[in-house]
Design a protein around this motif. Structure first.
Motif, PDB file in Angstrom:
ATOM      1  N   ALA A  66       0.772  -1.308   0.180  1.00  0.00           N
ATOM      2  CA  ALA A  66      -0.014   0.160  -0.019  1.00  0.00           C
ATOM      3  C   ALA A  66       0.890   1.138   0.083  1.00  0.00           C
ATOM      4  O   ALA A  66       1.890   1.270   0.548  1.00  0.00           O
ATOM      5  CB  ALA A  66      -0.920  -0.007   1.252  1.00  0.00           C
ATOM      6  N   ARG A  67       0.434   2.267  -0.723  1.00  0.00           N
ATOM      7  CA  ARG A  67       1.135   3.482  -0.922  1.00  0.00           C
ATOM      8  C   ARG A  67       1.006   4.383   0.642  1.00  0.00           C
ATOM      9  O   ARG A  67       1.824   5.223   0.758  1.00  0.00           O
ATOM     10  CB  ARG A  67       0.779   4.179  -2.045  1.00  0.00           C
ATOM     11  CG  ARG A  67       1.440   3.460  -3.235  1.00  0.00           C
ATOM     12  CD  ARG A  67       1.301   4.566  -4.525  1.00  0.00           C
ATOM     13  NE  ARG A  67      -0.128   4.362  -4.874  1.00  0.00           N
ATOM     14  CZ  ARG A  67      -0.673   3.635  -5.925  1.00  0.00           C
ATOM     15  NH1 ARG A  67       0.063   2.560  -6.270  1.00  0.00           N
ATOM     16  NH2 ARG A  67      -1.968   3.696  -6.282  1.00  0.00           N
ATOM     17  N   ASP A  68      -0.343   4.381   0.782  1.00  0.00           N
ATOM     18  CA  ASP A  68      -0.839   5.227   2.047  1.00  0.00           C
ATOM     19  C   ASP A  68      -1.541   4.453   2.987  1.00  0.00           C
ATOM     20  O   ASP A  68      -2.257   3.703   2.868  1.00  0.00           O
ATOM     21  CB  ASP A  68      -1.669   6.319   1.607  1.00  0.00           C
ATOM     22  CG  ASP A  68      -2.001   7.357   2.611  1.00  0.00           C
ATOM     23  OD1 ASP A  68      -1.457   8.314   2.897  1.00  0.00           O
ATOM     24  OD2 ASP A  68      -3.063   6.943   3.287  1.00  0.00           O
ATOM     25  N   ASP A  71      -5.338   5.368   3.913  1.00  0.00           N
ATOM     26  CA  ASP A  71      -6.071   4.996   2.610  1.00  0.00           C
ATOM     27  C   ASP A  71      -6.388   3.236   2.919  1.00  0.00           C
ATOM     28  O   ASP A  71      -7.258   2.767   2.800  1.00  0.00           O
ATOM     29  CB  ASP A  71      -5.707   4.969   1.330  1.00  0.00           C
ATOM     30  CG  ASP A  71      -5.825   6.638   0.829  1.00  0.00           C
ATOM     31  OD1 ASP A  71      -6.670   7.385   1.746  1.00  0.00           O
ATOM     32  OD2 ASP A  71      -5.252   6.921  -0.031  1.00  0.00           O
ATOM     33  N   ALA A  72      -5.258   2.648   3.113  1.00  0.00           N
ATOM     34  CA  ALA A  72      -5.308   1.235   3.387  1.00  0.00           C
ATOM     35  C   ALA A  72      -6.342   0.750   4.626  1.00  0.00           C
ATOM     36  O   ALA A  72      -6.821  -0.068   4.521  1.00  0.00           O
ATOM     37  CB  ALA A  72      -4.035   0.554   3.505  1.00  0.00           C
ATOM     38  N   TYR A  75      -9.797   1.062   3.508  1.00  0.00           N
ATOM     39  CA  TYR A  75     -10.372   0.225   2.860  1.00  0.00           C
ATOM     40  C   TYR A  75     -10.270  -1.009   3.520  1.00  0.00           C
ATOM     41  O   TYR A  75     -11.504  -2.065   3.544  1.00  0.00           O
ATOM     42  CB  TYR A  75      -9.072  -0.069   1.671  1.00  0.00           C
ATOM     43  CG  TYR A  75      -9.533  -1.327   0.573  1.00  0.00           C
ATOM     44  CD1 TYR A  75     -10.532  -1.253  -0.412  1.00  0.00           C
ATOM     45  CD2 TYR A  75      -9.080  -2.535   0.834  1.00  0.00           C
ATOM     46  CE1 TYR A  75     -10.589  -2.127  -1.459  1.00  0.00           C
ATOM     47  CE2 TYR A  75      -9.366  -3.849   0.214  1.00  0.00           C
ATOM     48  CZ  TYR A  75     -10.166  -3.465  -0.919  1.00  0.00           C
ATOM     49  OH  TYR A  75     -10.427  -4.497  -1.835  1.00  0.00           O
ATOM     50  N   THR A  97       2.736  -0.514   3.928  1.00  0.00           N
ATOM     51  CA  THR A  97       3.369   0.577   3.374  1.00  0.00           C
ATOM     52  C   THR A  97       4.761   0.323   3.277  1.00  0.00           C
ATOM     53  O   THR A  97       5.588   0.943   2.771  1.00  0.00           O
ATOM     54  CB  THR A  97       3.186   1.839   4.042  1.00  0.00           C
ATOM     55  OG1 THR A  97       3.483   1.873   5.480  1.00  0.00           O
ATOM     56  CG2 THR A  97       1.476   1.903   4.122  1.00  0.00           C
ATOM     57  N   ARG A 118       0.700  -2.190 -10.442  1.00  0.00           N
ATOM     58  CA  ARG A 118      -0.281  -1.180  -9.887  1.00  0.00           C
ATOM     59  C   ARG A 118      -1.704  -1.571 -10.430  1.00  0.00           C
ATOM     60  O   ARG A 118      -2.049  -1.193 -11.477  1.00  0.00           O
ATOM     61  CB  ARG A 118      -0.234   0.155 -10.514  1.00  0.00           C
ATOM     62  CG  ARG A 118       1.298   0.531 -10.425  1.00  0.00           C
ATOM     63  CD  ARG A 118       1.571   1.181  -8.809  1.00  0.00           C
ATOM     64  NE  ARG A 118       3.144   1.555  -8.703  1.00  0.00           N
ATOM     65  CZ  ARG A 118       3.640   1.964  -7.575  1.00  0.00           C
ATOM     66  NH1 ARG A 118       2.810   1.921  -6.430  1.00  0.00           N
ATOM     67  NH2 ARG A 118       5.017   2.184  -7.416  1.00  0.00           N
ATOM     68  N   GLY A 127     -10.445   4.003  -0.831  1.00  0.00           N
ATOM     69  CA  GLY A 127      -8.950   3.767  -0.370  1.00  0.00           C
ATOM     70  C   GLY A 127      -8.548   2.437  -1.357  1.00  0.00           C
ATOM     71  O   GLY A 127      -7.402   2.387  -1.322  1.00  0.00           O
ATOM     72  N   ASP A 129      -7.330   2.430  -4.369  1.00  0.00           N
ATOM     73  CA  ASP A 129      -6.279   2.689  -5.269  1.00  0.00           C
ATOM     74  C   ASP A 129      -5.080   2.771  -4.775  1.00  0.00           C
ATOM     75  O   ASP A 129      -3.753   2.886  -5.414  1.00  0.00           O
ATOM     76  CB  ASP A 129      -6.691   4.340  -5.906  1.00  0.00           C
ATOM     77  CG  ASP A 129      -7.762   4.030  -6.859  1.00  0.00           C
ATOM     78  OD1 ASP A 129      -8.112   3.381  -7.302  1.00  0.00           O
ATOM     79  OD2 ASP A 129      -8.380   5.553  -6.955  1.00  0.00           O
ATOM     80  N   THR A 130      -4.799   2.811  -3.347  1.00  0.00           N
ATOM     81  CA  THR A 130      -3.463   2.699  -2.741  1.00  0.00           C
ATOM     82  C   THR A 130      -2.821   1.505  -2.794  1.00  0.00           C
ATOM     83  O   THR A 130      -1.546   1.593  -2.664  1.00  0.00           O
ATOM     84  CB  THR A 130      -3.881   3.137  -1.245  1.00  0.00           C
ATOM     85  OG1 THR A 130      -2.583   3.351  -0.636  1.00  0.00           O
ATOM     86  CG2 THR A 130      -4.144   2.055  -0.521  1.00  0.00           C
ATOM     87  N   TYR A 132      -1.080  -2.099  -4.499  1.00  0.00           N
ATOM     88  CA  TYR A 132      -0.304  -2.711  -5.600  1.00  0.00           C
ATOM     89  C   TYR A 132       0.462  -3.840  -5.067  1.00  0.00           C
ATOM     90  O   TYR A 132       0.482  -4.051  -3.912  1.00  0.00           O
ATOM     91  CB  TYR A 132       0.453  -1.674  -6.166  1.00  0.00           C
ATOM     92  CG  TYR A 132       1.617  -1.006  -5.436  1.00  0.00           C
ATOM     93  CD1 TYR A 132       3.049  -1.826  -5.500  1.00  0.00           C
ATOM     94  CD2 TYR A 132       1.357  -0.407  -4.244  1.00  0.00           C
ATOM     95  CE1 TYR A 132       3.968  -1.271  -4.567  1.00  0.00           C
ATOM     96  CE2 TYR A 132       2.631  -0.146  -3.498  1.00  0.00           C
ATOM     97  CZ  TYR A 132       3.870  -0.522  -3.612  1.00  0.00           C
ATOM     98  OH  TYR A 132       4.857  -0.050  -2.690  1.00  0.00           O
TER      99      TYR A 132
END
Length: 209
Positions: A66-68, A71-72, A75, A97, A118, A127, A129-130, A132
């Motif tokens: 996860a990038r954030d 957001d994770a 979700y 992250t 991604r 959330g 989109d965070t 990958y």
């Protein structure tokens, strides 16, 4: 740690002593052993089969990142219908992250190449989109799963065997005691359910620590 005979006070005699005993040499067990060793612990990594890998070696080998963390968290909270405490979800979200960087750090041991995809979450919750995936797409000098792991019968398109190779190489660089064909039979605990150790059995039927 294992017991042969009780002491006078009812507590077991241990044949060997470790700070951390990890049961199962799949991905989770290997990562746990590596983290424990890096934290300064004396570690036993035990696997009941003759070879490491478990079912993990048969997997696609993708590691969800996860990038954030916020957001994770949003979700993941939406996916469990309030059945998991927020502090546990938060710990998972923050950990996700850090996965990509941890894999890249481990890859320095053998030059493994890390690829990212991604693709977002599986469901259209806030959330999504965070998210990958990180994958081990190549381990230099090892391009044939069957040659490296002749016991492996999984799909050749999976990256699971590459992840196992990465973990094995990292474990080999650390002071981790690895024992295969070493089956955990039961936990050894006090009457208050405090776990003191594990009772193992090897191929000769002997109880070991």
């Amino acid at each position: 740690m294992a017991t042969r005979a009780p002491q006078n006070n009812g507590m077991p005699n241990f044949d060997e002593s470790f700070d951390v005993v990890v049961v199962g040499f799949g991905f989770a067990g290997a990562f746990s052993a590596i983290h424990a060793a890096d934290g300064g612990c004396r570690v036993l990594l035990a696997e009941k089969q003759a070879m490491p890998g478990g079912i993990s070696i048969c997997s696609y080998g993708s590691m969800r990142c996860a990038r954030d963390a916020d957001d994770a968290f949003t979700y993941l909270k939406a996916t469990n219908a309030e059945r998991t405490p927020d502090d546990i979800i938060r710990m998972l979200a923050e950990g996700m992250t850090k996965i990509e960087q941890e894999i890249r750090d481990l890859a320095q041991v053998n030059g493994a190449k890390v690829g990212v995809r991604r693709n977002g979450g599986n469901y259209p919750f806030p959330g999504h989109d965070t998210f990958y995936d990180a994958n081990i797409v190549e381990v230099p000098g090892f391009d044939d799963a069957q040659a490296l792991y002749p016991h492996f019968r999984g799909g050749r398109s999976g990256n699971g065997w590459r992840v196992l190779k990465l973990l094995e190489d990292n474990i080999a660089r650390r002071d981790i005691e690895v024992r295969c064909a070493f089956m955990a039979e039961r936990l050894i605990a006090t009457g208050d359910r405090e776990v003191l150790g594990v009772c193992f059995r090897d191929q000769n039927g002997r109880v070991n620590a």
